[in-house]
Design an enzyme around this catalytic site. Sequence first.
Site, short mmCIF file in Angstrom:
data_model
loop_
_atom_site.label_atom_id
_atom_site.label_comp_id
_atom_site.label_asym_id
_atom_site.label_seq_id
_atom_site.Cartn_x
_atom_site.Cartn_y
_atom_site.Cartn_z
N GLN A 78 0.83 -1.19 0.00
CA GLN A 78 0.00 0.00 0.00
C GLN A 78 0.87 1.25 0.00
OE1 GLN A 78 -3.24 0.03 2.76
NE2 GLN A 78 -4.00 1.95 1.97
N PHE A 79 1.19 1.74 -1.20
CA PHE A 79 2.06 2.90 -1.34
C PHE A 79 1.44 4.15 -0.73
CE2 PHE A 79 -0.59 3.56 -5.02
CZ PHE A 79 -0.64 4.94 -5.18
N THR A 80 0.13 4.21 -0.57
CA THR A 80 -0.51 5.42 -0.03
C THR A 80 -0.13 5.68 1.42
OG1 THR A 80 -2.53 4.21 0.53
CG2 THR A 80 -2.44 5.27 -1.64
#
Length: 150
Positions: A78-80
């Site tokens: 989850q890059f966010t």
Amino acid sequence: MKIVIQRVSEASVKVDGKIVGEIGKGLMLLVGIDENDEKADADWLVQKILNLRIFGDEDDKLNLSVKDISGEILCISQFTLIADYKKGNRPSFIKAAKPDKAVPLFDYFKEEMANKSGLKTESGIFGADMKVALVNDGPVTIVMDSITKS
């Protein structure tokens, strides 16, 4: 690396309507990788998470780790989690690692989770549009960041 740890009674992840990862009681991990992260960050987090005592013992005190209960692990990229939200209202993800760095480090992290724990360890598909479902047990949710390891 920044990781959201959720104690779950069950969790699953779907891609294109098909389940690609599913666990029972254990930990669901949302994994964000920063452009400056290295294997040492993953190693530190693996040890901390596998030994994190957030499961109840016979007295219902948080004294047991996921290893102690023979739990299961679901890792979701989850890059966010690496969002910079200080300026304006639209988050910037410029500090998130690019796929050429993030994919091998994510793969290393989940392999180390499986190898060091001996537990069932599943994951979503890096970069895919994933639908994640979970039953947070407690709820117990902890955020860890390898930048604080020193």
